[in-house]
Design an enzyme around this catalytic site. Structure first.
Site, PDB file in Angstrom:
ATOM      1  N   ASP A   1       0.831  -1.218   0.000  1.00  0.00           N
ATOM      2  CA  ASP A   1       0.000   0.000   0.000  1.00  0.00           C
ATOM      3  C   ASP A   1       0.863   1.265   0.000  1.00  0.00           C
ATOM      4  OD1 ASP A   1      -2.109  -1.836   0.358  1.00  0.00           O
ATOM      5  OD2 ASP A   1      -2.136  -1.579   2.527  1.00  0.00           O
TER       6      ASP A   1
ATOM      7  N   GLU B   1     -10.920   0.023  -4.354  1.00  0.00           N
ATOM      8  CA  GLU B   1     -10.311   0.534  -3.115  1.00  0.00           C
ATOM      9  C   GLU B   1      -9.049   1.314  -3.486  1.00  0.00           C
ATOM     10  OE1 GLU B   1      -9.279  -2.868  -0.702  1.00  0.00           O
ATOM     11  OE2 GLU B   1      -7.951  -3.695  -2.218  1.00  0.00           O
TER      12      GLU B   1
HETATM   13  O1  FUB Z   1      -3.445  -3.515   3.405  1.00  0.00           O
HETATM   14  C1  FUB Z   1      -4.774  -3.696   3.818  1.00  0.00           C
HETATM   15  C2  FUB Z   1      -5.715  -3.421   2.702  1.00  0.00           C
HETATM   16  O2  FUB Z   1      -5.427  -4.236   1.558  1.00  0.00           O
HETATM   17  C3  FUB Z   1      -5.630  -2.018   2.151  1.00  0.00           C
HETATM   18  O3  FUB Z   1      -6.229  -1.083   2.972  1.00  0.00           O
HETATM   19  C4  FUB Z   1      -6.282  -2.235   0.842  1.00  0.00           C
HETATM   20  O4  FUB Z   1      -6.157  -1.163  -0.051  1.00  0.00           O
HETATM   21  C5  FUB Z   1      -5.594  -3.495   0.375  1.00  0.00           C
HETATM   22  O5  FUB Z   1      -4.335  -3.211  -0.180  1.00  0.00           O
END
Ligand code: FUB
Length: 482
Positions: free
Chosen positions: A17, A214
């Site tokens: 991330d 996301e």
């Molecule tokens: O790293 C946890 C979660 O997985 C993140 O918040 C999302 O974007 C995905 O990468």
């Protein structure tokens, strides 16, 4: 100067991330922090690494910058901190935004330096004080991104989960939240929303697979605002352009896919590596644009590692899809002499290809993957100084590929493996002609093989593919180019 590989951080570090930012002539990557061997996301506290802009191989560790238990809503349960982002406020201080899983909130922490340590400041809240994520029709308080433009701090959040997912009911109960990416502006206290969140509109997605899922992120590219996100396909980062930070945005294509799906028309069944979720952003360093993203390791989406690639532009200013390589930030192909860890492979497949790691890799699915497939892995515990990441469990037909090395007419080559006997077929093109074979003896510990010669054309940069042939299983540690 040393060389820099993919993953660009030491091979024991699992930071997904990643949001790259330049502060005071250094490149900082703020990300989540996975724990090797964990069965959930982001089990470790946030740590930080940075590099000087004139040497992207010289990564410096700044230690823990924020702990899970610093957020008062998170003291008891110590839920993992999901993907963060950082911006500089009008007061010159640095503000960290993060989503502690299970708390229905976005936390804010502040520091005087980009290197932290950060101290808890508050939670993002509506004008009347309700926390963002706790009011009917709020967006999911997930994956915050922050960006200062036009004298405003913009906050982006959002998620497009399947409404039937069990964890949503568990975590959010009866509150109906709005799906998709959302944006608002923050007051100078960096916590209070100036207005209700508005949906970020992205038009022109070629199909629902490329819609927002996301990982919102935003950057300025020339005179456009570039909204970056992880799509419903999950393994790819897409980008879109707009004239204002809040949009609307027009879809412009894939930036990075952790299986190179979509690159030159590649389809899912031909993915070049084990895919899983993706999250990252772009940044210009010394006049070149780069995408920061992550790859998967250890048969799960809970041991992800940062990778970066240079981006090329289209005539309209948008970006072409990057190609996964072993040397994204290096600026040039790797030297054609030296010892290289197999963990820098940008291609990893079993004899029947690679698969998509699921978020829930417990049970049969996980065991099935573990038995049949190779993976980037390590012997030691999480965060040992040199646990020596390698490729585990290659069986007949399994292939590891490395791109790129400087042109050479010929190369002498040996490998370090352990496990059963067999051989490596060496190719320059996956599915291309075999250039030579390397005999592998049965070994309990990693041992060097015979050295063989491969003839190449010295006209172009070199790719190397190693395909295991044999009845057993081997672990692949490294190779030497002489
Ligand atoms: O790293 C946890 C979660 O997985 C993140 O918040 C999302 O974007 C995905 O990468």
């Amino acid at each position: 100067m040393k060389q820099v590989f993919n993953p660009y951080l030491p091979n024991y570090e699992y930071i997904p991330d990643g949001e790259p930012h330049i502060f005071n002539d250094r490149l900082y990557v703020y990300g989540s922090h996975d724990r090797f061997g964990s069965r959930f996301f982001c089990d470790n506290d946030y740590v930080l690494w940075s590099a000087p802009l004139d040497d992207l191989s010289d990564w410096v560790f700044h230690g823990v910058i924020y702990r899970k238990d610093q957020d008062p809503l998170n003291k008891e349960e110590l839920n993992p901190l999901f993907a963060p982002d950082v911006t500089q406020g009008k007061d010159g201080r640095y503000y960290l935004y993060y989503a502690p899983c299970g708390t229905k909130s976005i936390g804010v922490a502040v520091a005087d330096s980009p290197e932290g340590p950060f101290t808890f400041l508050g939670h993002v809240k509506h004008k009347e004080g309700t926390l963002l994520g706790q009011k009917l029709n709020d967006p999911y308080p997930f994956d915050p991104a922050v960006y200062f433009a036009k004298n405003n701090t913009y906050l982006y959040v959002g998620f497009s989960p399947d409404p039937g997912w069990d964890f949503l009911k568990r975590e959010f109960g009866s509150i109906a939240l709005s799906s998709g990416a959302h944006v608002t502006e923050l007051e100078d206290d960096m916590c209070t929303m100036k207005s209700e969140c508005r949906k970020v509109e992205i038009s022109g997605c070629p199909d629902p697979g490329h819609d927002f899922f996301e990982a919102p992120s935003i950057r300025k590219v020339d005179d456009k605002y570039c909204f970056i996100y992880s799509s419903m396909n999950s393994h790819e980062l897409c980008h879109s352009f707009g004239d204002k930070p809040e949009g609307p945005f027009t879809y412009k294509g894939i930036l990075h896919d952790n299986g190179d799906i979509g690159l030159n028309g590649r389809n899912e069944k031909d993915r070049v590596s084990y895919t899983g979720n993706n999250h990252g952003s772009i940044i210009m360093i010394n006049g070149k644009w780069y995408i920061f993203a992550h790859r998967q390791s250890n048969y799960s989406v809970y041991a992800r590692q940062g990778v970066a690639e240079e981006l090329k532009r289209n005539p309209d200013g948008s970006f072409k899809q990057s190609e996964m390589t072993s040397c994204g930030l290096n600026g040039e192909p790797l030297d054609n002499k030296g010892k290289y860890g197999a963990y820098i492979a940008c291609h990893l497949t079993s004899g029947s290809g690679a698969v998509h790691y699921l978020d829930n890799c417990e049970g049969q699915e996980f065991e099935g993957i573990r038995i049949k497939h190779p993976a980037f892995s390590q012997d030691g515990e999480d965060r040992e100084d040199d646990p020596g990441q390698f490729i585990r469990n290659m069986s007949d037909g399994s292939t590891a590929g490395f791109k790129y090395f400087k042109p050479a007419e010929s190369l002498y080559l040996s490998v370090f493996t352990r496990g059963d006997e067999g051989l490596f077929e060496v190719r320059e093109v996956f599915h291309g002609p075999v250039l030579n074979t390397i005999r592998l003896d049965k070994n309990d510990g990693f041992s060097e093989s015979e050295t063989v010669l491969i003839e190449l054309s010295d006209m172009k940069k070199v790719s190397l593919y190693f395909t295991y042939r044999g009845n057993g299983h081997i672990d692949f540690d490294s190779f030497i180019l002489k």
